[in-house]
Design an enzyme around this catalytic site. Structure first.
Site, mmCIF file in Angstrom:
data_model
loop_
_atom_site.group_PDB
_atom_site.id
_atom_site.type_symbol
_atom_site.label_atom_id
_atom_site.label_comp_id
_atom_site.label_asym_id
_atom_site.label_seq_id
_atom_site.Cartn_x
_atom_site.Cartn_y
_atom_site.Cartn_z
ATOM 1 N N SER A 22 0.789 -1.182 0.043
ATOM 2 C CA SER A 22 0.025 -0.054 0.008
ATOM 3 C C SER A 22 0.847 1.193 0.055
ATOM 4 C CB SER A 22 -1.102 -0.064 1.071
ATOM 5 O OG SER A 22 -0.266 -0.184 2.535
ATOM 6 N N ASN A 110 -2.076 -2.539 12.925
ATOM 7 C CA ASN A 110 -3.574 -2.240 12.962
ATOM 8 C C ASN A 110 -3.928 -0.887 13.963
ATOM 9 O OD1 ASN A 110 -3.187 -4.604 11.787
ATOM 10 N ND2 ASN A 110 -4.031 -5.883 13.448
ATOM 11 N N THR A 155 -41.120 24.063 -10.313
ATOM 12 C CA THR A 155 -41.449 22.768 -9.942
ATOM 13 C C THR A 155 -41.545 22.036 -10.980
ATOM 14 O OG1 THR A 155 -43.757 22.897 -9.822
ATOM 15 C CG2 THR A 155 -42.358 23.569 -7.641
ATOM 16 N N HIS A 156 -41.084 21.090 -11.204
ATOM 17 C CA HIS A 156 -41.156 19.855 -12.340
ATOM 18 C C HIS A 156 -40.423 20.626 -13.679
ATOM 19 C CE1 HIS A 156 -44.197 17.808 -9.914
ATOM 20 N NE2 HIS A 156 -44.707 18.724 -9.603
ATOM 21 N N SER A 277 -15.550 24.529 -28.571
ATOM 22 C CA SER A 277 -15.841 23.448 -29.238
ATOM 23 C C SER A 277 -14.630 23.295 -30.322
ATOM 24 C CB SER A 277 -16.875 23.411 -30.013
ATOM 25 O OG SER A 277 -16.845 22.493 -31.121
ATOM 26 N N LYS A 283 -19.310 27.984 -30.118
ATOM 27 C CA LYS A 283 -19.950 27.379 -28.723
ATOM 28 C C LYS A 283 -18.850 27.787 -27.560
ATOM 29 C CE LYS A 283 -21.730 23.301 -28.587
ATOM 30 N NZ LYS A 283 -22.607 22.986 -27.887
ATOM 31 N N ASN A 285 -18.976 26.193 -23.680
ATOM 32 C CA ASN A 285 -19.709 25.059 -23.110
ATOM 33 C C ASN A 285 -19.423 25.217 -21.406
ATOM 34 O OD1 ASN A 285 -20.491 23.973 -25.407
ATOM 35 N ND2 ASN A 285 -18.627 22.946 -25.700
ATOM 36 N N GLU A 290 -20.597 20.975 -15.982
ATOM 37 C CA GLU A 290 -20.546 19.411 -16.019
ATOM 38 C C GLU A 290 -19.929 18.593 -15.296
ATOM 39 O OE1 GLU A 290 -22.336 20.192 -20.614
ATOM 40 O OE2 GLU A 290 -20.167 20.403 -20.112
ATOM 41 N N TYR A 317 -9.190 -6.446 12.786
ATOM 42 C CA TYR A 317 -8.563 -6.008 11.322
ATOM 43 C C TYR A 317 -8.458 -7.352 10.399
ATOM 44 C CZ TYR A 317 -5.548 -4.442 7.904
ATOM 45 O OH TYR A 317 -4.968 -3.882 6.569
ATOM 46 N N GLN A 322 -7.527 -2.285 3.934
ATOM 47 C CA GLN A 322 -6.589 -1.673 3.178
ATOM 48 C C GLN A 322 -7.267 -0.780 2.036
ATOM 49 O OE1 GLN A 322 -2.482 -2.680 2.980
ATOM 50 N NE2 GLN A 322 -2.845 -3.146 0.737
ATOM 51 N N LYS A 325 -8.352 3.409 1.630
ATOM 52 C CA LYS A 325 -7.798 4.529 1.445
ATOM 53 C C LYS A 325 -7.909 5.257 0.265
ATOM 54 C CE LYS A 325 -4.538 2.857 4.871
ATOM 55 N NZ LYS A 325 -5.414 1.661 4.594
#
Ligand code: ARG
Length: 460
Positions: A22, A110, A155-156, A277, A283, A285, A290, A317, A322, A325
């Protein structure tokens, strides 16, 4: 060399090393491992295991190593050690010989890894709190730049009722304040020290666990050695907090992507957080936004992955753990970057107040006001709702907003409607009528905004 060679006749295979080692990623906890080791050496000296001279040698070597690690002067990967704990021990043995060989007395990797990782999480919780606070600050400043602006509320994703733009900003402020409070709760809950729990059953050496905890900035020692080495709840909670906050960021991003679209045109994003683009010259973007949305996938994935890893693990343990992480490191880093980029997006956006106003007035978003007006004339709300719906139908037939219908047309639906209906149908009327705690009137929103700005000043 492995820490555990005595019992083995043959070495590890290369593939096993690749799966097992690790150090390539847990070197991120080098400083924490060295800090923990310094405190452990002091505890051993106090318990009579090390002479004070030996302890001083260890502390000096560990401090030097820590400074080198922080300066980026150590090539961990070249060492061939299994993990950061083995690396540090090997470096001490290399420097101090037998004194280095004494440090691991009464300790296990540990309780060591559990301590290191808590320290790592704690440091990052603090810096993430700064990052989240910066987003709150950017939202408040964005709101301040457009205090009177009115945008459509949805809403919606259908225009529902108009709202003040700062009201929208303050909605996200509430979300990020909850994220901050989750980080604070998590900090308080996770701030217990596993060191002194040994491999699983505690240690035979009379170290002072309270003093160890205190020296490492923990509130108290963990109370059960089995739990102390097995617990990864603090990582899960951090991943959940990161996921929830990323979800908030993704909703902010989605709102802004829509507001920025050609169809809405409510705002412009800065050049610094957008891209062009390769083919279509016109463009611009909203890539940053995003990616705020898109990066949720991996952060949520890390939470799910650790939940599955921990599920059904027997005490105490197991090496499965391991796997805790890399996902957490990545989630914290992604969350950090996303919080920073959210600030840049907010700081660079310019609201087109006129477009917002026009859109807010469209879509019959004053139909509720008409219903409430009729309630004021003594009509029960359900009936008023129905009448207002009929007025909308009539307006749709004439391809006009409600307020452009003549009194005669309005009265053809309901004779209780009078000349005094027209001011009620104006955009500001409905917005400012919601002059209630949590509402969207100019007065309420301004008060809320100043309250939050004041809170920010207190935070410094
Ligand atoms: N690298 C290990 C981990 O991150 C450290 C603990 C190893 N303990 C052991 N008994 N092999 O989990």
């Amino acid at each position: 060399m492995a820490l555990w060679g005595g019992r083995f006749a043959a070495g590890s295979s290369n593939m096993f090393r690749q799966v097992n080692d690790s150090l390539p990623f847990d070197q991120a906890m080098a400083a924490q491992d060295m800090e923990g080791s310094i405190v452990w050496s002091r505890a051993l000296a106090k318990a009579g295991v090390l002479t004070s001279e030996e302890q001083q040698q260890l502390e000096a070597a560990l401090s030097e190593l820590k400074a080198q690690a922080e300066a980026g002067e150590i090539d961990f990967n070249a060492s061939g050690e299994e993990d950061i704990h083995s690396f540090v021990e090997a470096a001490l043995i290399d420097k101090l010989g037998d004194v280095g060989r004494k440090l691991h007395t009464g300790r296990s990797r540990n309780d060591q890894v559990a301590t290191d990782f808590r320290l790592w999480c704690r440091t990052h919780i603090e810096s993430l709190k700064t990052d989240v606070t910066a987003v709150v600050r950017s939202l408040l400043h964005t709101a301040s730049r457009h205090q009177q602006a009115i945008i459509p509320g949805y809403t919606h994703l259908q225009r529902a009722q108009p709202i003040r733009f700062p009201h929208w900003c303050l909605a996200y402020v509430e979300m990020f304040k909850r994220d901050l409070s989750r980080l604070n709760d998590l900090h308080a809950r996770m701030n217990q020290c596993p060191l002194g729990s040994g491999a699983l059953a505690g240690t035979t050496y009379p170290v002072d666990r309270h003093e160890i905890a205190e020296q490492l900035g923990f509130t108290s020692p963990c109370l059960n050695s089995l739990d102390a080495v097995s617990d990864r709840d603090f990582v899960l909670e951090l991943l959940f907090t990161a996921s929830t906050s990323m979800m908030h960021l993704s909703r902010l991003a989605e709102d802004l992507i829509f507001y920025n679209s050609g169809e809405a045109g409510f705002l412009q994003l800065g050049d610094s957080v957008t891209s062009g683009s390769s083919l279509m010259p016109q463009k611009k973007n909203p890539d940053a936004l995003e990616l705020l949305r898109g990066k949720c996938g991996r952060v949520f994935g890390h939470l799910q992955a650790l939940l599955v890893t921990m599920k059904g693990l027997p005490l105490a343990y197991n090496k499965d753990m391991q796997e805790d992480k890399e996902g957490a490191f990545d989630a914290v880093n992604q969350w950090h970057c996303c919080l920073c980029i959210a600030c840049e997006v907010l700081d660079s956006l310019a609201l087109n107040e006129e477009r917002c106003r026009i859109a807010a007035a469209q879509g019959y978003s004053n139909a509720t006001e008409l219903a409430d007006y009729l309630v004021g004339k003594g009509i029960p709300f359900r009936t008023a709702h129905d009448i207002s719906g009929q007025v909308v139908l009539l307006a749709l037939e004439h391809n006009a907003p409600i307020e452009d219908l003549s009194l005669e047309q309005l009265q053809s639906v309901c004779s209780d409607i009078d000349e005094d209906v027209y001011p009620v149908l104006q955009l500001e009327y409905g917005v400012d009528k919601r002059n209630i705690l949590g509402g969207t009137s100019a007065e309420t929103v301004t008060k809320a905004l100043y309250q939050e700005l004041e809170n920010m000043d207190k935070l410094g």
